[in-house]
Design a protein around this motif. Structure first.
Motif, PDB file in Angstrom:
ATOM      1  N   ALA A  89       2.342   2.476   4.435  1.00  0.00           N
ATOM      2  CA  ALA A  89       3.271   3.416   3.797  1.00  0.00           C
ATOM      3  C   ALA A  89       3.915   4.333   4.830  1.00  0.00           C
ATOM      4  CB  ALA A  89       2.547   4.237   2.737  1.00  0.00           C
ATOM      5  N   GLU A  90       3.118   4.854   5.777  1.00  0.00           N
ATOM      6  CA  GLU A  90       3.656   5.727   6.816  1.00  0.00           C
ATOM      7  C   GLU A  90       4.621   4.976   7.733  1.00  0.00           C
ATOM      8  OE1 GLU A  90       0.297   8.954   7.906  1.00  0.00           O
ATOM      9  OE2 GLU A  90      -0.403   6.855   7.914  1.00  0.00           O
ATOM     10  N   PHE A  93       7.862   4.359   5.845  1.00  0.00           N
ATOM     11  CA  PHE A  93       8.620   5.608   5.806  1.00  0.00           C
ATOM     12  C   PHE A  93       9.323   5.833   7.148  1.00  0.00           C
ATOM     13  CE2 PHE A  93       8.871  10.317   6.018  1.00  0.00           C
ATOM     14  CZ  PHE A  93       9.703  10.516   4.924  1.00  0.00           C
ATOM     15  N   GLY A  94       8.623   5.563   8.252  1.00  0.00           N
ATOM     16  CA  GLY A  94       9.228   5.694   9.578  1.00  0.00           C
ATOM     17  C   GLY A  94      10.387   4.731   9.781  1.00  0.00           C
ATOM     18  N   LEU A  95      10.228   3.492   9.324  1.00  0.00           N
ATOM     19  CA  LEU A  95      11.304   2.505   9.434  1.00  0.00           C
ATOM     20  C   LEU A  95      12.517   2.942   8.609  1.00  0.00           C
ATOM     21  CD1 LEU A  95      12.311  -0.237  10.496  1.00  0.00           C
ATOM     22  CD2 LEU A  95      11.211  -1.294   8.503  1.00  0.00           C
ATOM     23  N   SER A  96      12.256   3.454   7.422  1.00  0.00           N
ATOM     24  CA  SER A  96      13.336   3.969   6.581  1.00  0.00           C
ATOM     25  C   SER A  96      14.057   5.121   7.283  1.00  0.00           C
ATOM     26  CB  SER A  96      12.759   4.438   5.245  1.00  0.00           C
ATOM     27  OG  SER A  96      13.730   5.110   4.487  1.00  0.00           O
ATOM     28  N   GLU A 140      -1.732  -2.607   1.255  1.00  0.00           N
ATOM     29  CA  GLU A 140      -2.123  -3.018   2.608  1.00  0.00           C
ATOM     30  C   GLU A 140      -2.655  -4.453   2.573  1.00  0.00           C
ATOM     31  OE1 GLU A 140      -2.244  -1.009   5.522  1.00  0.00           O
ATOM     32  OE2 GLU A 140      -1.529   0.828   4.580  1.00  0.00           O
ATOM     33  N   THR A 141      -1.737  -5.416   2.571  1.00  0.00           N
ATOM     34  CA  THR A 141      -2.136  -6.823   2.584  1.00  0.00           C
ATOM     35  C   THR A 141      -1.586  -7.491   3.832  1.00  0.00           C
ATOM     36  OG1 THR A 141      -0.162  -7.592   1.409  1.00  0.00           O
ATOM     37  CG2 THR A 141      -2.038  -6.905   0.039  1.00  0.00           C
TER      38      THR A 141
END
Length: 181
Positions: A89-90, A93-96, A140-141
């Protein structure tokens, strides 16, 4: 390191968004060097230019390294994103944030006609816009990790490809009357 420096100067921007914005400006044809680069960083970080000039050697070296890393041979450029040890998720968010910064940077750099020509022939901007709207709550897969890695690779290569396409688009037309020696 830029993360520590952005904290030190109390910049209200994440490292990925900051990096994406400056790369977007570079891709769009802006020179990220010297006083023009310092002014861009000042505007982007909301830090007064005189405060940045106090540490001018750092910022000048940073700008040179930013461009050198982007221009590496064999597509060596990597977007500055959160470390792999953080949650998916983090990292999403960074990629976004990186894509948001890139889109804003390109938008600042291009005039309307260049942007229109780019949008006509390149899906990168619309793809990056889609990435800014990505769902951060992915589980997280292994499959989602692989998809994340594919997205990062796409962003990396699409940025480089757009840079090459825009260099051609923005290159001044050769004067037909000039003789070639």
């Amino acid at each position: 390191d830029i993360h520590s420096k952005l904290i030190e100067i109390e910049a209200p921007i994440s490292v990925p968004e900051y990096h994406g914005h400056l790369i977007g400006r570079h891709v769009g044809g802006h020179e990220i060097i010297g006083s023009a680069g310092m002014k861009m960083i000042s505007e982007l970080t909301a830090v007064p230019l005189p405060r940045l000039i106090e540490d001018a050697d750092f910022w000048k070296a940073h700008m040179a390294q930013l461009i050198q890393n982007f221009e590496k041979e064999n597509y060596g450029f990597q977007p500055l994103l959160p470390d792999d040890d953080l949650t998916l998720a983090e990292r999403l968010f960074g990629l976004s944030n990186w894509c948001t910064g890139f889109l804003n940077g390109v938008g600042c750099a291009l005039d309307a006609s260049a942007a229109a020509a780019l949008l006509k022939d390149d899906d990168t901007l619309s793809d990056f816009t889609e990435i800014t709207n990505i769902d951060f709550d992915a589980s997280e897969t292994n499959e989602n990790e692989a998809l994340y890695n594919e997205l990062v690779e796409y962003v990396r290569l699409a940025s480089l490809n757009m840079h090459e396409n825009l260099k051609e688009l923005l290159a001044p037309e050769r004067d037909e009357s000039e003789s070639v020696h």
